[in-house]
Motif scaffolding. Sequence first.
Motif, PDB file in Angstrom:
ATOM      1  N   GLY A 187       1.965  -2.312  -7.103  1.00  9.04           N
ATOM      2  CA  GLY A 187       1.264  -2.095  -5.850  1.00  9.04           C
ATOM      3  C   GLY A 187       1.508  -3.362  -4.643  1.00  9.04           C
ATOM      4  O   GLY A 187       1.802  -4.387  -5.109  1.00  9.04           O
ATOM      5  N   ASN A 188       1.397  -3.026  -3.304  1.00 10.03           N
ATOM      6  CA  ASN A 188       1.646  -3.965  -2.046  1.00 10.03           C
ATOM      7  C   ASN A 188       0.496  -3.979  -1.524  1.00 10.03           C
ATOM      8  O   ASN A 188      -0.189  -2.885  -1.264  1.00 10.03           O
ATOM      9  CB  ASN A 188       2.766  -3.611  -1.520  1.00 10.03           C
ATOM     10  N   CYS A 189       0.258  -5.110  -0.471  1.00  8.26           N
ATOM     11  CA  CYS A 189      -0.761  -5.217   0.373  1.00  8.26           C
ATOM     12  C   CYS A 189      -0.568  -4.251   1.417  1.00  8.26           C
ATOM     13  O   CYS A 189       0.398  -3.836   1.719  1.00  8.26           O
ATOM     14  CB  CYS A 189      -1.072  -6.494   0.602  1.00  8.26           C
ATOM     15  N   PRO A 190      -1.815  -4.105   2.323  1.00  6.80           N
ATOM     16  CA  PRO A 190      -1.646  -3.333   3.484  1.00  6.80           C
ATOM     17  C   PRO A 190      -1.236  -4.176   4.894  1.00  6.80           C
ATOM     18  O   PRO A 190      -1.086  -3.428   5.790  1.00  6.80           O
ATOM     19  CB  PRO A 190      -3.150  -2.976   3.618  1.00  6.80           C
ATOM     20  N   LYS A 191      -0.697  -5.308   4.556  1.00  4.89           N
ATOM     21  CA  LYS A 191      -0.369  -6.013   6.032  1.00  4.89           C
ATOM     22  C   LYS A 191       0.725  -5.329   6.768  1.00  4.89           C
ATOM     23  O   LYS A 191       1.847  -5.121   5.769  1.00  4.89           O
ATOM     24  CB  LYS A 191      -0.001  -7.459   5.605  1.00  4.89           C
ATOM     25  N   TYR A 192       0.756  -5.456   8.027  1.00  5.91           N
ATOM     26  CA  TYR A 192       1.947  -4.979   8.848  1.00  5.91           C
ATOM     27  C   TYR A 192       1.949  -3.298   8.770  1.00  5.91           C
ATOM     28  O   TYR A 192       3.030  -2.740   9.258  1.00  5.91           O
ATOM     29  CB  TYR A 192       3.106  -5.661   8.471  1.00  5.91           C
ATOM     30  N   LEU A 193       1.113  -2.578   8.157  1.00 12.15           N
ATOM     31  CA  LEU A 193       1.239  -1.019   8.184  1.00 12.15           C
ATOM     32  C   LEU A 193       0.498  -0.725   9.348  1.00 12.15           C
ATOM     33  O   LEU A 193      -0.810  -0.808   9.308  1.00 12.15           O
ATOM     34  CB  LEU A 193       0.589  -0.501   6.777  1.00 12.15           C
ATOM     35  N   ASN A 194       1.218  -0.255  10.395  1.00 11.72           N
ATOM     36  CA  ASN A 194       0.624   0.395  11.502  1.00 11.72           C
ATOM     37  C   ASN A 194       0.145   1.743  11.095  1.00 11.72           C
ATOM     38  O   ASN A 194       0.856   2.714  10.586  1.00 11.72           O
ATOM     39  CB  ASN A 194       1.401   0.372  12.618  1.00 11.72           C
ATOM     40  N   LYS A 195      -1.163   2.307  11.306  1.00  9.72           N
ATOM     41  CA  LYS A 195      -1.735   3.389  10.951  1.00  9.72           C
ATOM     42  C   LYS A 195      -1.009   4.641  11.909  1.00  9.72           C
ATOM     43  O   LYS A 195      -0.681   4.484  12.731  1.00  9.72           O
ATOM     44  CB  LYS A 195      -3.290   3.638  11.256  1.00  9.72           C
ATOM     45  N   LYS A 196      -0.728   5.763  11.155  1.00 10.47           N
ATOM     46  CA  LYS A 196      -0.050   7.129  11.437  1.00 10.47           C
ATOM     47  C   LYS A 196      -0.773   8.123  10.706  1.00 10.47           C
ATOM     48  O   LYS A 196      -0.994   8.098   9.384  1.00 10.47           O
ATOM     49  CB  LYS A 196       1.293   7.053  11.651  1.00 10.47           C
ATOM     50  N   GLN A 197      -0.909   9.340  11.455  1.00 13.10           N
ATOM     51  CA  GLN A 197      -1.272  10.349  10.872  1.00 13.10           C
ATOM     52  C   GLN A 197      -0.182  11.544  10.643  1.00 13.10           C
ATOM     53  O   GLN A 197       0.367  11.782  11.662  1.00 13.10           O
ATOM     54  CB  GLN A 197      -2.484  11.355  11.535  1.00 13.10           C
ATOM     55  N   ILE A 198       0.134  11.696   9.267  1.00  6.37           N
ATOM     56  CA  ILE A 198       1.525  12.385   9.181  1.00  6.37           C
ATOM     57  C   ILE A 198       1.186  13.950   9.299  1.00  6.37           C
ATOM     58  O   ILE A 198       0.123  14.621   8.690  1.00  6.37           O
ATOM     59  CB  ILE A 198       2.036  11.940   7.721  1.00  6.37           C
ATOM     60  N   GLU A 252      -4.046   3.292  14.593  1.00 10.86           N
ATOM     61  CA  GLU A 252      -4.231   1.659  14.999  1.00 10.86           C
ATOM     62  C   GLU A 252      -3.139   0.536  14.572  1.00 10.86           C
ATOM     63  O   GLU A 252      -2.523   0.991  13.548  1.00 10.86           O
ATOM     64  CB  GLU A 252      -5.322   1.121  14.191  1.00 10.86           C
ATOM     65  N   ALA A 253      -2.743  -0.181  15.383  1.00 14.32           N
ATOM     66  CA  ALA A 253      -1.680  -1.290  14.839  1.00 14.32           C
ATOM     67  C   ALA A 253      -2.114  -2.173  13.956  1.00 14.32           C
ATOM     68  O   ALA A 253      -3.606  -2.402  13.846  1.00 14.32           O
ATOM     69  CB  ALA A 253      -1.129  -1.796  16.056  1.00 14.32           C
ATOM     70  N   SER A 254      -1.470  -2.728  13.246  1.00 10.22           N
ATOM     71  CA  SER A 254      -2.006  -3.675  12.028  1.00 10.22           C
ATOM     72  C   SER A 254      -2.474  -4.921  12.820  1.00 10.22           C
ATOM     73  O   SER A 254      -2.146  -5.419  13.655  1.00 10.22           O
ATOM     74  CB  SER A 254      -0.887  -4.152  10.734  1.00 10.22           C
ATOM     75  N   PRO A 255      -3.750  -5.113  12.352  1.00 11.36           N
ATOM     76  CA  PRO A 255      -4.366  -6.583  12.975  1.00 11.36           C
ATOM     77  C   PRO A 255      -3.291  -7.840  12.596  1.00 11.36           C
ATOM     78  O   PRO A 255      -3.575  -8.902  13.033  1.00 11.36           O
ATOM     79  CB  PRO A 255      -5.568  -6.667  12.362  1.00 11.36           C
ATOM     80  N   TYR A 256      -2.614  -7.628  11.636  1.00 13.72           N
ATOM     81  CA  TYR A 256      -1.755  -8.680  11.192  1.00 13.72           C
ATOM     82  C   TYR A 256      -0.327  -8.681  11.963  1.00 13.72           C
ATOM     83  O   TYR A 256       0.200  -9.952  11.747  1.00 13.72           O
ATOM     84  CB  TYR A 256      -1.380  -8.536   9.926  1.00 13.72           C
ATOM     85  N   ASN A 257      -0.019  -8.263  12.933  1.00 15.23           N
ATOM     86  CA  ASN A 257       1.059  -7.899  13.671  1.00 15.23           C
ATOM     87  C   ASN A 257       1.163  -9.416  14.367  1.00 15.23           C
ATOM     88  O   ASN A 257       0.325  -9.176  15.313  1.00 15.23           O
ATOM     89  CB  ASN A 257       1.384  -6.786  14.382  1.00 15.23           C
TER      90      ASN A 257
END
Length: 610
Positions: free
Chosen positions: A167-178, A326-331
């Motif tokens: 498993g990997n963390c959620p950093k830098y994942l920009n939200k999208k609805q597929i 929503e864009a990742s807050p870590y970007n």
Amino acid sequence: MASIHERVPWHQGEDVMQRTMRVPDQGNPTNPFLSPYGARLIQSSPLLALGTLDDTGRPWTTLLGGEAGFARPLAQSIVGIRTLVDPVHDPVISSLLGRKPQDNSVDPSTKHHAVSALAIHLATRDRYKLAGKLVAGDLDQWAKDSDGGQVPPTEAQMVIKIERSLGNCPKYLNKKQIIPAVPEPALVSSTLPLPAEVIHLLAKADLFFITSSYDGSSMSTNHRGGPPGFVRVMQNDRSSTTLIYPEYSGNRLYQTLGNLWVAPKAGIVIPDFDNGNVLYLTGSTEIVIGKDAAALLPRSNLAVKVHVEEARLVQAGLAFRAQQGEASPYNPPVRFLVTERAGNDPPTVTNQTVYARLIGKEILAPSIGRFRFRVSAADTGRLWAPGQYVALAFDEELGVGYSHMRDDDPLSLNDDLVRTFTVSSPRRGGLPEDEFEITIRSVGKVTHSLFRQNIRAGLEIPIKGFAGTFSIKQPDDEVVPFVAGGIGITPLLAHLPELDLKRTKLFWTINVRDIGLVVDTFDRCPQLAGSTTLYVSGAADAAVRGQELQSMPSLVRYGAQVFHRRMEASDVQGERDLSMTWYICAGSRLRQALLSWLSAQNVVYEDFDY
């Protein structure tokens, strides 16, 4: 009954990268099987990035799916995939399932296809890495390649044995609805250099998926994300096509970079979620570390160059679209190449560590202050010129060390704590040669710390260098118009002794809260007031203290022309005949307006959006 599994060891490349990046010894968290959590995430994820090697050993990556359930566990560590694909232009599907009818059914005893994958749910920022072998696969029909024409919809079925997962963390994942869609693939381009359509896609892409391999049998596929345009084009001509992207702070396992250290080849897929277009890239890679990375992408400590060897842009090749979320807050902000920034030339530095010692502080307005520094090396007073900025490194003073996640302050993970400030003091007149001043607004952790600093503490900050090419030229008998937005007055302050102020016209827009900066400027240089038109906003704000309002009449006594409103187009358009060359230092919104208002003029501007 509990199962006992042998720990997955680090391989040579991972060891080297972790030592290079000074990572403390740690165990490898990779599972030698598919975990129950991973099995659940695969079934709930609408997308799966899949990577493999082609017949020549080059890695490729594709992106499959469209809705949850297309991939699901069939048995312990066995995953099945059933989805629409492009059997012709997709390099992964072509490599795994073949393009000839007799090759559609995969016999694992002869194919031995190593694969890696990443199940990803962008709407929830979940992802899970997988690696193993393709054990069976089939296409429901043979789609002929009609010289680049559209390929009819084709369904692929694959069975993968999972040998490793993590498993990997959620950093830098920009939200999208597929949203699922039917692919209608048609080849747009397969040539180098990259065409304009690809450059446009790179400019708006906020993620990609990358596949790497350790020894041809052990592979890794993962996600890289950031703000749109975080992948930069270093070179794109007949001699070479090279991309570069920054490696942001992550989990410090360095599995992808460890692979690239051993086998410097990568396969990348970049989807266009708006129209279903997809870019496939493969090429050699180069890991760039420390000062070498910063010399290419300022403020980067780690980056990867990709020398593209083959690229395919396919129209409508994906089985999904997406609604942006929503864009990742870590970007972090986009890190531009040194060559992309006018005035962002490499800083002037010496071969020794040079420090700036804080020796003076004056608070000019509630959020604006002037800070004086003395340079530790006697000969460095010659290193800066009017209009240049100083780069100061606050890591020793404010750094808190490594954290994997920092939800209370996500942007700090990739903050190198290097800040650039325009030098506001002139080169001659007033200060010793080894001293300089910066006039700044308190807007973040670094500037807040300066405002709180006690001068007697003897703060010393390493100087990274001086740079910038913003220079005000005043030809004989010509007027210099300068437009400043608030703190944007600083480059002009550094040039004042070199200008004939009778032939200088300052248009200065300022909030009433910052009037103290104006008063201080006119006290230091009374001659400038007669050449200044002020646009003061915010006077009607009930929260404004009386002290700021009491300073307003004195501005007129200085000789400045004062308007109690914001600057308007007519204010500068009516003065366009002053000169063909105008100088601007303002925030992005005002700057864009001024560039529109002065479209017929040659506008030189200081860009402090870095």
